[in-house]
Design a protein around this motif. Structure first.
Motif, mmCIF file in Angstrom:
data_model
loop_
_atom_site.group_PDB
_atom_site.id
_atom_site.type_symbol
_atom_site.label_atom_id
_atom_site.label_comp_id
_atom_site.label_asym_id
_atom_site.label_seq_id
_atom_site.Cartn_x
_atom_site.Cartn_y
_atom_site.Cartn_z
ATOM 1 N N PHE A 1 0.843 -1.077 -0.035
ATOM 2 C CA PHE A 1 0.170 0.064 0.003
ATOM 3 C C PHE A 1 0.979 1.261 -0.044
ATOM 4 C CE2 PHE A 1 1.088 -0.876 4.445
ATOM 5 C CZ PHE A 1 1.205 0.261 4.894
ATOM 6 N N THR A 2 0.342 2.290 -0.356
ATOM 7 C CA THR A 2 1.209 3.484 -0.242
ATOM 8 C C THR A 2 0.571 4.342 0.875
ATOM 9 O OG1 THR A 2 -0.315 4.918 -1.799
ATOM 10 C CG2 THR A 2 1.587 3.665 -2.719
ATOM 11 N N TYR A 3 1.580 5.260 1.443
ATOM 12 C CA TYR A 3 1.320 6.237 2.380
ATOM 13 C C TYR A 3 2.038 7.506 2.360
ATOM 14 C CZ TYR A 3 5.817 5.379 4.754
ATOM 15 O OH TYR A 3 7.167 5.028 5.012
ATOM 16 N N LYS A 4 1.688 8.527 3.116
ATOM 17 C CA LYS A 4 2.208 9.818 3.074
ATOM 18 C C LYS A 4 2.444 10.524 4.565
ATOM 19 C CE LYS A 4 1.385 11.495 -1.624
ATOM 20 N NZ LYS A 4 0.684 12.704 -2.372
ATOM 21 N N ILE A 5 3.529 11.067 4.800
ATOM 22 C CA ILE A 5 3.483 11.708 6.129
ATOM 23 C C ILE A 5 3.446 13.480 5.726
ATOM 24 C CG2 ILE A 5 4.642 12.117 8.239
ATOM 25 C CD1 ILE A 5 5.477 9.175 7.887
ATOM 26 N N LEU A 6 2.825 13.985 6.398
ATOM 27 C CA LEU A 6 2.673 15.477 5.945
ATOM 28 C C LEU A 6 2.965 16.320 7.374
ATOM 29 C CD1 LEU A 6 -0.704 15.774 4.335
ATOM 30 C CD2 LEU A 6 1.544 15.118 3.298
ATOM 31 N N ASP A 7 3.633 17.429 7.055
ATOM 32 C CA ASP A 7 3.952 18.126 8.197
ATOM 33 C C ASP A 7 2.881 19.113 8.541
ATOM 34 O OD1 ASP A 7 4.450 20.257 6.399
ATOM 35 O OD2 ASP A 7 6.146 20.475 6.718
ATOM 36 N N GLN A 8 3.269 20.221 9.396
ATOM 37 C CA GLN A 8 2.313 21.206 9.815
ATOM 38 C C GLN A 8 1.776 22.217 8.579
ATOM 39 O OE1 GLN A 8 5.134 21.099 10.627
ATOM 40 N NE2 GLN A 8 6.157 22.965 11.423
ATOM 41 N N PRO B 1 10.420 4.312 3.535
ATOM 42 C CA PRO B 1 10.358 6.022 3.432
ATOM 43 C C PRO B 1 10.556 6.267 2.177
ATOM 44 C CG PRO B 1 11.239 5.594 5.544
ATOM 45 C CD PRO B 1 11.258 4.259 4.783
ATOM 46 N N THR B 2 11.771 5.598 1.488
ATOM 47 C CA THR B 2 12.075 6.312 0.258
ATOM 48 C C THR B 2 11.325 6.051 -0.800
ATOM 49 O OG1 THR B 2 13.083 3.810 -0.335
ATOM 50 C CG2 THR B 2 14.514 5.576 0.887
ATOM 51 N N THR B 3 10.301 5.233 -0.858
ATOM 52 C CA THR B 3 9.202 4.977 -1.619
ATOM 53 C C THR B 3 7.812 5.453 -1.574
ATOM 54 O OG1 THR B 3 8.908 2.784 -1.214
ATOM 55 C CG2 THR B 3 10.570 3.248 -2.752
ATOM 56 N N GLY B 4 7.830 5.570 0.064
ATOM 57 C CA GLY B 4 6.346 5.693 0.487
ATOM 58 C C GLY B 4 5.525 4.531 0.152
ATOM 59 N N ILE B 5 6.114 3.111 0.213
ATOM 60 C CA ILE B 5 5.469 2.080 0.103
ATOM 61 C C ILE B 5 5.520 1.114 1.477
ATOM 62 C CG2 ILE B 5 5.134 -0.206 -1.028
ATOM 63 C CD1 ILE B 5 6.229 1.368 -3.641
ATOM 64 N N GLY B 6 4.415 0.637 1.910
ATOM 65 C CA GLY B 6 4.377 -0.130 3.056
ATOM 66 C C GLY B 6 4.185 -1.545 2.737
ATOM 67 N N THR B 7 4.682 -2.680 2.977
ATOM 68 C CA THR B 7 4.574 -4.270 2.733
ATOM 69 C C THR B 7 3.832 -4.630 3.961
ATOM 70 O OG1 THR B 7 6.416 -3.867 1.244
ATOM 71 C CG2 THR B 7 5.658 -6.145 1.995
ATOM 72 N N ILE B 8 2.724 -5.591 3.564
ATOM 73 C CA ILE B 8 1.966 -6.395 4.733
ATOM 74 C C ILE B 8 2.367 -7.579 4.415
ATOM 75 C CG2 ILE B 8 -0.246 -6.811 5.684
ATOM 76 C CD1 ILE B 8 -1.285 -4.315 4.346
ATOM 77 N N THR B 9 2.806 -8.493 5.459
ATOM 78 C CA THR B 9 2.884 -9.905 5.358
ATOM 79 C C THR B 9 1.825 -10.326 6.374
ATOM 80 O OG1 THR B 9 5.189 -9.752 5.088
ATOM 81 C CG2 THR B 9 4.472 -11.880 5.587
ATOM 82 N N PHE B 10 0.830 -11.012 5.668
ATOM 83 C CA PHE B 10 -0.303 -11.729 6.422
ATOM 84 C C PHE B 10 -0.011 -13.046 7.151
ATOM 85 C CE2 PHE B 10 -2.292 -8.956 3.294
ATOM 86 C CZ PHE B 10 -3.318 -8.458 3.981
ATOM 87 N N THR C 1 7.498 12.395 3.953
ATOM 88 C CA THR C 1 7.612 10.615 3.997
ATOM 89 C C THR C 1 9.081 10.536 3.976
ATOM 90 O OG1 THR C 1 5.691 10.767 2.775
ATOM 91 C CG2 THR C 1 6.906 8.833 3.062
ATOM 92 N N LYS C 2 9.883 10.821 3.047
ATOM 93 C CA LYS C 2 11.221 10.290 2.760
ATOM 94 C C LYS C 2 12.107 10.677 4.068
ATOM 95 C CE LYS C 2 10.992 10.149 -2.183
ATOM 96 N NZ LYS C 2 11.739 10.505 -3.468
ATOM 97 N N THR C 3 11.818 11.822 4.754
ATOM 98 C CA THR C 3 12.499 12.318 6.136
ATOM 99 C C THR C 3 12.366 11.596 7.236
ATOM 100 O OG1 THR C 3 11.095 13.952 6.827
ATOM 101 C CG2 THR C 3 12.853 14.473 4.866
ATOM 102 N N ILE C 4 11.212 10.684 7.495
ATOM 103 C CA ILE C 4 10.877 10.086 8.495
ATOM 104 C C ILE C 4 11.220 8.400 8.511
ATOM 105 C CG2 ILE C 4 9.188 9.442 10.210
ATOM 106 C CD1 ILE C 4 9.550 12.603 9.860
ATOM 107 N N PRO C 5 12.296 8.153 9.227
ATOM 108 C CA PRO C 5 12.768 6.771 9.338
ATOM 109 C C PRO C 5 11.838 5.900 9.419
ATOM 110 C CG PRO C 5 13.643 7.831 11.091
ATOM 111 C CD PRO C 5 13.048 8.928 10.186
ATOM 112 N N ALA C 6 11.936 4.543 8.955
ATOM 113 C CA ALA C 6 10.966 3.493 9.130
ATOM 114 C C ALA C 6 10.892 3.063 10.680
ATOM 115 C CB ALA C 6 11.232 2.153 8.396
#
Length: 409
Positions: free
Chosen positions: A136-143, A171-180, A149-154
């Motif tokens: 999935f993809t995610y983004k982290i936003l500041d105020q 963080p380099t791609t903004g992608i999260g990997t889920i392992t069920f 996103t790329k500045t916040i380490p995993a």
């Protein structure tokens, strides 16, 4: 000040000076971030200790040869020494933002204080990449709403899913990997949650449930089981049925039975404790545990067909008109023939015309949409009148609904 002119095009030597700052690892934001006596050659900066290490002479010589501009040495907080003529120039003579390397290493963008992490956005769409993995993809936003996103380490992000699994973010791609934990869970509706170390939380949970619609046409699937269709809309009128997990809903019937909801198929399955109840009329009630939105509907049993079907009843399932932010209103309705069959979505149901005293009415699969006439503000009304008429059977309905005003979060 000529003693600082220690860099020459060939075989230069830097004077050893005892004053120096530690090697910097983060990006340079201003002149003051550059250590005293640091040397700037093009887009590279070298601290005094690094430049005086004979092991680094080759690297610095290469930088000098490739550099097309001048070379600068920071003296103190007042400015620079220009190497070509040993003159002192002001601090603005070097554009700090162009310095990309520090002692031969790429400068990493500074990580904002975690207090600047204001919002985490998660796209609820997942992409299967294996039998038990998905991304999935995610983004982290500041105020300021900027993507950091790329500045916040995993290591600063904790992830969880509503079913057993693990999450790893990149963080380099903004992608999260889920392992069920179970390959079966990859096909179930899920909610993804990310939390940064200061507690800022983001969720893939969909918009809030605003309206239910139930198709009252029960389909027998066994001696003690039957199914029905249901739809869930959010506050914008978008169908979010497949995104609402069954665990978030309560489904009960007026007879002794159990109801299992399947968001992927938008179907509910009724299992009767007494098989004789399958041919009786029952009331099914759906409730969203989060918002409290509820809908009860009479599910009518089938009867043999002996004559041409016609509309026999037009029923408004809703007691309130749900209003949306765009000024429209929604309500749920059902249409039955003389045998108790739900014909809402059939050609018989299509013949029924709905009107209202306050605007235009459109219908679609048991959902009625009212668009107020010009000059009428739904938010200022307490009730609306809805009329239904079938031109063939002449069956009519006339209902007054209470206006449920949009709740602003």
């Amino acid at each position: 000040m000529k003693k600082f002119k220690g860099i020459m095009m060939m075989g230069f030597v830097l004077l050893t000076v005892t004053l120096s700052k530690p090697v910097m690892a983060m990006e340079l934001s201003s002149f003051t971030d550059v250590p005293d006596f640091a040397v700037v050659i093009g887009d590279s900066m070298y601290t005094l200790d690094y430049a005086n290490n004979l092991n680094n002479v080759g690297l610095i010589n290469d930088a000098v040869v490739k550099n097309k501009g001048d070379i600068f040495i920071k003296t103190d907080d007042s400015g620079w020494i220009k190497n070509s003529n040993s003159t002192q120039v002001n601090k603005d003579s070097v554009n700090i933002s162009t310095i990309k390397y520090n002692n031969g290493q790429a400068i990493v963008a500074s990580v904002p204080a975690t207090s600047n992490v204001t919002k985490i956005q998660i796209d609820p769409t997942i992409t299967k990449t294996g039998t038990n993995t998905a991304t999935f993809t995610y983004k982290i936003l500041d105020q300021n709403g900027l993507d950091i996103t790329k500045t916040i380490p995993a290591s600063d992000i904790y992830g969880s899913v509503s079913v057993g699994s693990t999450i790893v973010v990149d963080p380099t791609t903004g992608i999260g990997t889920i392992t069920f934990n179970s390959s079966a869970d990859i096909s179930t509706p899920i909610v993804i949650t990310l939390v940064n170390k200061n507690g800022v939380t983001g969720s893939s949970a969909p918009s809030k449930v605003s309206l239910f619609s139930i198709n009252g046409n029960i389909t027998k699937t066994g001696i003690n089981t039957s199914t029905f269709d249901y739809t869930i809309l959010d506050q914008k009128g978008v169908d979010i049925t497949k995104t609402i997990p069954a665990s978030q809903l309560s489904a009960i019937a007026s007879v002794s039975s159990t109801i299992a909801l399947d968001p992927l198929t938008s179907k509910g399955t009724i299992t009767y404790n007494n098989p004789n109840d399958i041919d009786t009329s029952i009331i099914v009630t759906l409730t969203d545990k989060t918002t409290g939105v509820t809908l009860s509907l009479v599910m009518v049993s089938h009867a043999p067909v002996n004559e041409a079907r016609k509309v026999s009843r037009i029923i408004m399932n809703s007691t309130k008109l749900a209003t949306l932010s765009d000024g429209t209103g929604y309500a749920s309705y059902s249409i039955y023939d003389q045998y108790g069959n739900d014909v809402t979505n059939s050609s018989l149901g299509a013949n029924v015309i709905f009107t209202s005293n306050i605007g235009q009415v459109q219908t679609n699969k048991g959902l009625l949409k009212i668009t107020a006439n010009a000059g009428i503000d739904l938010s200022r009304l307490s009730t609306v009148i809805i009329n239904g008429f079938d031109s063939v059977s002449k069956v009519t309905t006339n209902v007054t609904l209470t206006v449920a005003h949009q709740v602003k979060s």
